[in-house]
Design an enzyme around this catalytic site. Structure first.
Site, PDB file in Angstrom:
ATOM      1  N   HIS A 570       0.672  -1.289  -0.155  1.00  0.00           N
ATOM      2  CA  HIS A 570       0.016  -0.060  -0.012  1.00  0.00           C
ATOM      3  C   HIS A 570       0.982   1.260   0.089  1.00  0.00           C
ATOM      4  O   HIS A 570       0.620   1.979  -0.869  1.00  0.00           O
ATOM      5  CB  HIS A 570      -0.874  -0.107   1.509  1.00  0.00           C
ATOM      6  N   GLU A 806      -5.990  -7.398 -22.469  1.00  0.00           N
ATOM      7  CA  GLU A 806      -5.211  -7.869 -21.201  1.00  0.00           C
ATOM      8  C   GLU A 806      -5.014  -9.291 -21.169  1.00  0.00           C
ATOM      9  O   GLU A 806      -4.285  -9.827 -20.281  1.00  0.00           O
ATOM     10  CB  GLU A 806      -6.334  -7.486 -20.046  1.00  0.00           C
ATOM     11  N   ASP A 830      -2.007  -6.302 -16.818  1.00  0.00           N
ATOM     12  CA  ASP A 830      -2.667  -7.512 -16.661  1.00  0.00           C
ATOM     13  C   ASP A 830      -1.965  -8.401 -18.019  1.00  0.00           C
ATOM     14  O   ASP A 830      -1.799  -9.615 -18.085  1.00  0.00           O
ATOM     15  CB  ASP A 830      -4.041  -7.846 -16.790  1.00  0.00           C
ATOM     16  N   CYS A 877      -3.204   1.481 -21.636  1.00  0.00           N
ATOM     17  CA  CYS A 877      -3.669   2.309 -20.507  1.00  0.00           C
ATOM     18  C   CYS A 877      -2.783   1.739 -19.141  1.00  0.00           C
ATOM     19  O   CYS A 877      -2.980   2.096 -18.202  1.00  0.00           O
ATOM     20  CB  CYS A 877      -4.876   2.476 -20.320  1.00  0.00           C
TER      21      CYS A 877
HETATM   22  C1  PEP Z   1      -4.207  -3.149 -16.761  1.00  0.00           C
HETATM   23  O1  PEP Z   1      -4.320  -4.459 -16.520  1.00  0.00           O
HETATM   24  O2  PEP Z   1      -2.955  -2.793 -17.298  1.00  0.00           O
HETATM   25  C2  PEP Z   1      -5.276  -2.283 -16.199  1.00  0.00           C
HETATM   26  C3  PEP Z   1      -5.030  -0.770 -16.910  1.00  0.00           C
HETATM   27  O3  PEP Z   1      -6.090  -2.450 -15.750  1.00  0.00           O
HETATM   28  P1  PEP Z   1      -5.965  -2.599 -14.029  1.00  0.00           P
HETATM   29  O4  PEP Z   1      -4.566  -2.338 -13.697  1.00  0.00           O
HETATM   30  O5  PEP Z   1      -6.945  -1.752 -13.418  1.00  0.00           O
HETATM   31  O6  PEP Z   1      -6.078  -4.086 -13.793  1.00  0.00           O
HETATM   32 MG    MG Z   2      -6.337  -4.869 -15.967  1.00  0.00          MG
END
Ligand code: PEP
Ligand code: MG
Length: 943
Positions: A570, A806, A830, A877
């Site tokens: 965290h 992902e 992911d 992203c």
């Molecule tokens: C990812 O998996 O790259 C993503 C942007 O989603 P999260 O990190 O929220 O799983």
């Molecule tokens: Mg993700």
């Protein structure tokens, strides 16, 4: 946390036979809303494997691991059968402790119960109890754990009189926090008791925090002085320790020349001529009932007296033929069992037991990994100071560079007495401290409002209000404990239970529990938390609790360094959110850095440099200046597009976890929101937020965006993101289980409401909806159909629907998806996890989980090629989009949009402006041709 309370008890039950009793227990659990009907079959199946009778009139029926799906919520029911029930193994049972557990919480209960099993006449008392409280008290009152181990031994002390040795022994107990100063004062001047053979005893109850025995021996022994035992504790609690002293004296062995290990062996009752062995326990869940039973059965086969103790335990040995005693050792994987045997078959017995334990006692076991090996040195050595001007490698947790004097946050010593006479007064003190802590936390939440720390601190407030914790503390106080001791006992027990859970996220809650526990303890002791200087500093700490990070004055703190913790803790996440450079897991030597000593924190390379020399300081200052200039320029041009030198424009958007941060993202120059993690709205509510609530939230974002696009990801829970009101069955691999769109499609009503809210809030503003964790076009179509249905009812004029890439299957099949979607957004966090088969939150492996791995890059290239062939756009992203080394590669792969944390938007734009598309393409090509992430990084560094 599984604890027994009077509300869980049914008195005066009757049953025709054991099956009837078990069925009633299953029904009670079901009626309490803990289990589904099918759980009874699981309980039966468990009994068929082996009886759950513990002895002394108690059985603990529970389901098999396979039946955990029928557990709706962890819980416990206690049924008393005054007339008794004959169990299938012939035992007479008076109390059933029926457990519904989603993981291995029942082990904690089991451990607890084994401690009370020795109570004389317990079965009769359980049968006769007429009051639920009485029954709970009978089962809950665990004796204080006695201590007599290598820490309490003071061998070869430079002292010549019994009194001097007594003082040394008592001082050792005080330094171990087993006694307080009153104890020392009480034994001074008190005559010692002569035990014979040159041994003496000093004993007192005043100021004893827990039953403890220490032994001090002189450097030079004489017939009149071989050693002094110092015993602290009250009557009954000390029986076991007195036995150990007796064992020692009865052995009659000369003390001279015995090392600590041999002394402990004699104290445990191990005969000098015993055959001994040490063996490491490898069972994943420790020595729980089933393997313990196998061990006991093996021990009973031999004509030998066999004893076992735990090297890491309290020093006491138990008979290897007593099941409850063996379970009561509480041995865990990686700990060392010390076996000793005497008698005709001692040698064979030790040999057979050692083999049986090594082979797993009926369970499949695996060798310990390096990280699990207990340290060879049982006693902590003081850490050696770090060398000046020498870089120390650790884990990069948050990017950035800092050079400032260190402020080493040492946890305050919280000194308190373990017992108190006036329980009422202690309860009032505890209530006051809880109120104070609540007030402090709420004011921290106000300061952190809208930030990442606020939800974590809210969890702390909830923990303060946890009725179970409070009751556990009251119980300990009512038994004579002080408010401090009672509270900490409750916290520690709950935290240990959490730590024992297989679920990493739940286990992380243990750190939060201890964090909030320390706050209350400090309030009780009237000790202020350490105060940092009011000039700039680098914060150094053993580990940082979330509230420590939230409390930071970000105008002064320049960087964070912790001795422990991983990149996913965290504190690391919060450091990233606060934009502070952070390095974690630097080892405890980092705590030797003097307050005020200069410290370099390089959050990009994951290293620190204590006391940097003048040359290094100069270099760092120059780099900081360059970074500042870059930042300033980037800030000035933040609202301009990110166009490469050869005229290619990339959109740079912001990742948001909270719509309240949208104005900030726009102010930092974001070209839109590239990923709205909508889970936050769902997590902030005790149940799924209704349409109106969601519309309100999304409207905030659209209003602040003022015409810029919003890419909203539909609810993405499961895996590492639990939702309290959407309980999921225990899964062995939650990341490969019910999460993302798979889960949403099981509740189309929730998905539909969310889509309706998004479309309603958008109106004619640009909305992009994307689905998480899609594995192929079939899942996309199912989710798309829901959007189409709602679109027919809610008019929204500028909507695109896409998928997140992902799962590798989706990238590999991008060409089949591209004709049907409007866009792709690559979730590299992911995608990397699933491509490299490394859990993204894995403490040791996550550093290797690098999105610049050529395999991940190839999947991104496939995605882009498929998308562009159909005129679709592709965003990235995941965290990779913020990585300065990765940006040229992603641009070279021709992604159309990067979405990063708001703070990084100006810098990412600046970085793109410094590139040419042609050059970036060459970097991408080079990266794609390599074999490992390290090779890619080296090549890019050299570029
Ligand atoms: C990812 O998996 O790259 C993503 C942007 O989603 P999260 O990190 O929220 O799983
Ligand atoms: Mg993700």
């Amino acid at each position: 946390m599984l604890t027994l309370t009077a509300n869980d008890v049914r008195l005066g039950a009757r049953a025709t036979d054991w099956q009837d009793a078990l069925t009633q227990a299953a029904q009670d659990l079901e009626q309490a809303g803990r289990t589904a009907t099918a759980y009874r079959d699981g309980m039966m199946a468990r009994e068929r494997q082996s009886s759950t009778v513990l002895g002394n009139g108690i059985a603990i029926p529970h389901g098999t691991p396979e039946s955990r799906e029928a557990v709706l919520a962890t819980g416990i029911r206690l049924l008393q059968f005054p007339d008794g029930v004959t169990w299938h193994d012939g035992a007479r049972v008076h109390v059933l402790v029926a457990i519904a557990a989603q993981s291995d919480e029942h082990l904690e209960i089991l451990r607890h119960l084994t401690r009370v099993l020795d109570k004389p006449g317990l079965a009769g008392k359980l049968a006769r109890a007429t009051d639920a409280e009485e029954l709970v008290a009978l089962l809950s009152k665990a004796p204080a754990v006695a201590k007599c181990d290598s820490e309490t031994l003071c061998l070869g002390v430079d002292a010549t009189t019994p009194n001097e040795l007594a003082l040394v022994a008592a001082a050792r107990l005080q330094s171990l926090h087993c006694v307080d100063t009153e104890f020392l004062a009480s034994i001074i001047g008190q005559p010692l008791v002569e035990l014979g053979q040159g041994f003496w005893l000093t004993h007192h109850t005043v100021g004893a925090r827990r039953p403890t025995l220490s032994l001090a021996t002189p450097k030079r022994t004489s017939p009149g002085l071989r050693g002094v035992f110092c015993l602290a504790g009250h009557g009954d609690e000390c029986h076991d320790l007195l036995d150990r002293m007796d064992h020692f004296l009865a052995s009659g062995e000369p003390i001279d020349g015995l090392n600590a290990e041999a002394v402990l062996a004699r104290l445990s009752g191990e005969a000098a001529d015993a055959v001994t062995a040490r063996v490491t326990l490898l069972n994943t869940h420790g020595l729980h009932a089933r393997p313990a039973k196998q061990l006991v059965q093996e021990a009973r086969r031999h004509n030998a007296a066999i004893r076992i103790r735990l090297q890491e335990g309290d020093g006491s040995a138990v008979s290897a033929t007593s099941l409850t005693r063996v379970i009561g050792l509480g041995a865990r994987r990686g700990q060392t069992l010390l076996l000793s045997a005497t008698g005709d078959e001692a040698r064979q017995a030790i040999h057979a037991l050692t083999r049986a334990i090594e082979d797993g006692l009926g369970e499949t076991v695996s060798p310990l990994r390096q990280a699990e090996q207990p340290s060879a040195e049982p006693q902590a050595q003081p850490a050696e100071p770090l060398a000046d001007d020498q870089p120390v490698k650790a884990v990069a947790a948050s990017p950035g560079l800092a050079l400032a004097p260190a402020f080493v946050m040492r946890q305050p010593v919280l000194d308190y007495s373990a017992s108190a006479a006036d329980g009422e007064h202690e309860i009032q003190r505890l209530n006051r401290a809880l109120d104070d802590s609540d007030g402090q936390l709420r004011s921290l939440i106000r300061q952190a409002e809208g930030g990442e720390a606020a939800p974590i601190l809210s969890v702390h407030v909830e923990m303060l209000q946890d009725e179970d914790l409070y009751q556990a503390a009251l119980e300990a106080i009512n038994e004579g404990g002080s408010a401090e001791a009672g509270w900490w006992q409750a916290i520690d027990t709950a935290a240990r239970a959490q730590e024992a859970l297989a679920d990493r996220l739940l286990a992380e809650r243990a750190a939060d529990l201890r964090d909030v526990g320390r706050r209350v303890l400090a309030n009780l002791c009237g000790v202020a938390m350490p105060t940092p200087p009011d000039t700039p500093y680098v914060l150094v700490a053993d580990d940082l609790g979330p509230s420590d990070v939230a409390r930071l004055d970000t105008t002064r703190v320049r960087g964070l360094v912790t001795a422990r913790g991983g990149a996913t803790s965290h504190s690391a996440i919060l450091a990233r959110a606060l934009g502070l450079p952070a390095v974690v897991g630097a080892g405890e030597r980092i705590l030797t850095v003097a307050d005020g000593a200069n410290l370099v924190v390089d959050g990009e390379r994951g290293c620190i440099v204590p006391n940097p020399g003048p040359e290094r300081c100069e270099k760092i200052r120059r780099r900081l200046q360059q970074l500042d200039d870059l930042q300033a320029q980037a800030h000035d041009r933040r609202h301009q597009p990110a166009t490469t030198r050869d005229g290619h424009t990339i959109e740079v958007c912001a990742n948001l976890g909270n719509t309240a941060h949208t104005p900030d993202a726009v102010d930092r120059g974001a070209d839109g929101v590239g990923l709205l993690r909508t889970e936050f709205i769902f997590m902030a509510h005790p149940e799924a937020p209704d349409l109106a609530t969601q519309v309100r939230e999304y409207r905030h974002a659209f209003d602040a965006l003022n015409g810029l696009p919003l890419v909203a990801r539909t609810l993405d829970v499961g895996g590492d993101k639990p939702l309290d009101y959407w309980p999921l069955p225990q899964e062995d691999n939650p990341f490969l289980g019910m999460r993302g769109i798979r889960l949403s499609l099981t509740r189309p009503d929730i998905l539909e409401t969310q889509v309706r809210a998004l479309l309603t809030a958008a109106g004619d503003r640009p909305l992009r909806i994307m689905f998480p964790m899609v594995k192929d076009v079939e899942e996309f179509r199912a989710a798309r159909a829901i959007v189409s249905r709602v679109q027919a009812e809610v008019a929204a004029s500028d909507v695109q629907v896409g998928v997140m890439i992902e799962v590798p299957s989706c990238a590999l099949l991008a060409s089949t998806l591209a004709p049907e979607v409007d866009f792709f957004s690559v979730g590299t966090n992911d995608l990397t996890q699933y491509t490299l088969a490394i859990d993204r939150g894995h403490g040791q492996l996550s550093a290797e989980s690098d999105g610049l791995h050529p395999s991940v890059l190839r999947l991104i290239r496939m995605t882009v090629e498929a998308a562009h062939a159909h005129d679709r756009w592709v965003g990235v992203c995941g965290e990779l989009a913020s990585d300065p080394q990765a940006i040229p590669v992603l641009v070279g792969l021709e992604v159309d949009e990067l979405s990063v944390t708001s703070r990084r938007v100006p810098l990412v734009k600046a970085c793109i402006r410094g590139l040419s598309l042609e050059n970036a393409r060459r970097q991408a090509e080079a990266a794609l041709s390599l074999a490992t992430a390290a090779e890619v990084r080296d090549a890019l560094e050299a570029w």
